[in-house]
Scaffold this active site. Structure first.
Site, PDB file in Angstrom:
ATOM      1  N   ARG A   1       0.812  -1.212   0.000  1.00 17.43           N
ATOM      2  CA  ARG A   1       0.000   0.000   0.000  1.00 17.43           C
ATOM      3  C   ARG A   1       0.853   1.272   0.000  1.00 17.43           C
ATOM      4  NH1 ARG A   1      -5.408   1.151   2.707  1.00 17.43           N
ATOM      5  NH2 ARG A   1      -5.462  -1.104   2.464  1.00 17.43           N
ATOM      6  N   THR A   2       1.833   1.327   0.898  1.00 17.65           N
ATOM      7  CA  THR A   2       2.658   2.532   0.970  1.00 17.65           C
ATOM      8  C   THR A   2       3.479   2.697  -0.309  1.00 17.65           C
ATOM      9  OG1 THR A   2       2.716   2.404   3.376  1.00 17.65           O
ATOM     10  CG2 THR A   2       4.413   3.720   2.342  1.00 17.65           C
TER      11      THR A   2
ATOM     12  N   LYS B 223      24.242 -10.039  -1.314  1.00 18.28           N
ATOM     13  CA  LYS B 223      25.581 -10.366  -1.800  1.00 18.28           C
ATOM     14  C   LYS B 223      26.648  -9.867  -0.824  1.00 18.28           C
ATOM     15  CE  LYS B 223      25.052 -10.737  -6.824  1.00 18.28           C
ATOM     16  NZ  LYS B 223      25.551 -10.205  -8.106  1.00 18.28           N
TER      17      LYS B 223
ATOM     18  N   ARG C 116      11.274   2.483   3.878  1.00 17.35           N
ATOM     19  CA  ARG C 116      10.413   1.759   4.805  1.00 17.35           C
ATOM     20  C   ARG C 116      11.254   0.730   5.524  1.00 17.35           C
ATOM     21  NH1 ARG C 116       4.655   1.650   5.671  1.00 17.35           N
ATOM     22  NH2 ARG C 116       4.051  -0.367   6.430  1.00 17.35           N
TER      23      ARG C 116
ATOM     24  N   HIS D  55       5.379   7.733  11.062  1.00 21.62           N
ATOM     25  CA  HIS D  55       4.840   7.545   9.723  1.00 21.62           C
ATOM     26  C   HIS D  55       4.269   8.904   9.329  1.00 21.62           C
ATOM     27  CE1 HIS D  55       3.446   5.699   6.223  1.00 21.62           C
ATOM     28  NE2 HIS D  55       2.767   4.692   6.686  1.00 21.62           N
TER      29      HIS D  55
END
Lengths: 326, 326, 326
Positions: C65-66, C93, C115, C145
């Site tokens: 969603r974000t 890696k 995020r 947020h």
């Protein structure tokens, strides 16, 4: 093999390997990339050269970095980008590779960027399936990574000028490195007088002499008075047991430390294709030091990929016109 | 059901099934797709028709090919494209399907392309959640695949002209095939005089007669003098045990070989929705032969999807205006 | 901490937290988002403000969603968008986070949307690695947020006017909620006279008093005559055993039902950051009822993210000019 990459005017229409490409063509790529570097520093980093063209990332092997740089290069040229993760797509429905590619062709793709674990995959694709599509090799097995090779040449030219008069050392796991092969080919074609490779014997490919290089197994002797050091990534995921005793031992013998760097010229460049393994092939203080241009290479890489995409596309357009005339 | 797809002027505003759509509307889609085919052959394959519109691929079932063709079609119309892989997204956080869709709606999506394993999913979505959003069925269960149906009609018209006077045979696993249902509906609506289906009885759906078709269980008799052969993909992943003894046996009885193709007219078209199973439902020499237009179908598919997207969007715009006036 | 987010003129150049941002700046964000809401309702939902800029979604934690809302916001501003799923990319890696980010920087990224499951991750990134790049916090651990906080303020202002004279209740799992923290900070800065939090003691963070809130453990008393109710999502995936006996018991004591809603003012707003858990923290009839603006919040969220992206970008441009002058 190089004829496959060129149209009748000798212009690039695929980009599969640096092997056999003439010096003038490499210089043309460097000059074109130089002009795109200026685009990257603008407020609006976009030119309409490939507007309405479709680039298709065809990745048989995962590589976030290579995929992202081609995607960015294509978007800055205003192309549309489609990404196919072949491992999870229609090939799993039993379709052959050739059928998958012919379908992409029929959808109107203009450019394939191919990444594959097998050497020669990009050549195969360019030869078998694509009449008007430019195929770009994004790395195939141990064979070639020509855009990396050319961005390294761009890096050297921008910081040191013409490579012909320079001493360049390539250090590390040459056996498994497509980057090393592409670099040696480019350096040779551009007339580099002194190409050195530094590696333990177990990590040297058979026939390394064909590239006109001098081989050193002692890193400090090999680095003596060089202008440029290209460190290779230790491809841990590619190594099978027995070739190397341990990462620690590799670093002890071949890792680039500040002490060893002193053997080179005081203003020698330190380069690495990334991602770097800190403390495995290179010490952090060297990777982050004043002589390192590792992050500049990334910036030049976008410009070089823009150059490759736009030159191949114009070579394909010319080839199509040639065909239509005949 | 068709009224759900049409606005008050009878224009398309969703595209869920070909069932009940009038002939004039199908012809309009074919004509519009014809004009977009010309766009696909330009140097700049892009028109600004859907600039500033957002297409959202809502895929409950993986289909790289269908997703990619809609993405390409949308980008050539200058739309922005968002892809949701529902299996791994917020529905796994316990959100209902309706809530997910209402959220996409609130984000300003203009078009949903829906792919779902259950028959009727696209209808459900069009009915329940979307006042101004065009819903396109990208394949739902065994029910319908209307863009595939219409691209097949475009393929026939471009190579053979009006389908009304042609004999068309559909061959293979009709029971599990949404493609077959959409094709039979389109052929019937466009007035095709001779529609034949060729399949073993176990792979025929109940009530096949409603489509006005003639049923053959012998492929050579069924192919006699046809103008067009549409082979169906053997949906191995959809088959449950018992319906077919083996792939080899299927090919032996219903595979399209060069020998069997001779029963059809000498210039009969060979079609297949792809991806093809070589040696299962079709022999390689036929798939790659002179009568095959399988790859042309892919090219036409992009144009047909552009037509569907642009007509649905303009139907939605008209519907919104109608509502605002009342 | 707020100085990190501002350039010398006090303009936003990162967006990490609402903590310490001045009221004038929040008002500026609200006004800018208001103007972008108009863009979202146009036929062509696109403005060229960020043309030629590259936004890179750097998601260490999955959030469809974000990610989708930032992608849509960026595309409506004409930016190019690159998404990195860090879990499966080059960090695997063996590359460090800092190296990954410096590489993206070198590729010419202009904006990072970050995020991360750890509180403070976006601050770390803004401080350590990015001279000219705007870093946007898309949610970090339990910390902040801020785009959600501001879209909630926009929602309240559009439906109720100035928040200063309103009573606002935040209900649910405040302990684990970054949304709650950002909301309390925004409400306090905008001068809200009556901020209430309603939660069981086990779901209240230590030091909640610093936000100038009144704490209620009884929902019906807490909702008495409020103008706005902000329900929090029960972060089931974040909860470790013992804090809550069961979802059913939570709903019985703190779920927002039609009955409880009657305690609030008759025209009180019902809000929720989504995705909602029907029957866990909110009853379906309330979520879908006349007082709910849950879906409006989603629409406002796109506009607020456009505002954040464009203001940060212009703050960065100004900062770059300041540096070049000195």
């Amino acid at each position: 093999m190089s004829h496959l990459q060129l149209n009748k005017n000798g212009e690039l229409c695929h980009f599969l390997t640096l092997d056999g490409l003439p010096r003038a063509l490499l210089t043309d790529l460097l000059d074109t990339a130089d002009s795109f570097l200026e685009v990257g520093s603008r407020a609006v980093k976009k030119v309409p050269l490939l507007r309405g063209k479709t680039l298709c990332n065809v990745f048989f092997e995962n590589s976030t970095r290579t995929r992202t740089t081609f995607e960015l290069a294509a978007k800055r040229l205003s192309a549309d980008v489609i990404t196919l993760n072949i491992a999870t797509s229609s090939t799993s429905k039993g379709e052959t590779l050739t059928d998958t590619l012919r379908n992409l062709e029929a959808m109107g793709a203009d450019i394939f960027v191919v990444r594959h674990a097998d050497s020669g995959a990009a050549h195969f694709i360019a030869r078998e399936v694509c009449p008007h599509i430019a195929v770009i090799n994004g790395g195939d097995g141990r064979h070639a990574h020509p855009t990396q090779g050319m961005l390294d040449m761009l890096s050297i030219r921008r910081h040191k000028g013409d490579v012909a008069s320079l001493s360049v050392a390539i250090v590390g796991d040459l056996l498994h490195s497509r980057v090393a092969r592409s670099n040696m080919q480019a350096l040779k074609t551009l007339g580099c007088a002194d190409i050195r490779v530094i590696a333990p014997k177990t990590l040297l490919p058979v026939g390394i002499e064909q590239y006109g290089v001098r081989v050193f197994s002692d890193i400090e002797r090999g680095l003596q008075d060089v202008d440029v050091i290209i460190m290779l990534r230790l491809q841990r995921e590619r190594m099978q047991g027995g070739l190397l005793p341990s990462e620690g031992e590799f670093f002890a013998r071949y890792g680039l430390t500040a002490q060893r760097l002193k053997a080179a010229k005081p203003d020698a460049l330190v380069m690495h294709p990334g991602p770097i393994n800190r403390g495995v092939e290179i010490a952090s203080e060297v990777a982050d030091g004043a002589q390192s241009i590792i992050l500049n290479q990334v910036t030049y890489g976008i410009a070089m990929r823009m150059a490759v995409l736009s030159l191949c596309m114009s070579g394909q357009t010319a080839r199509r016109q040639q065909r239509e005339e005949h």
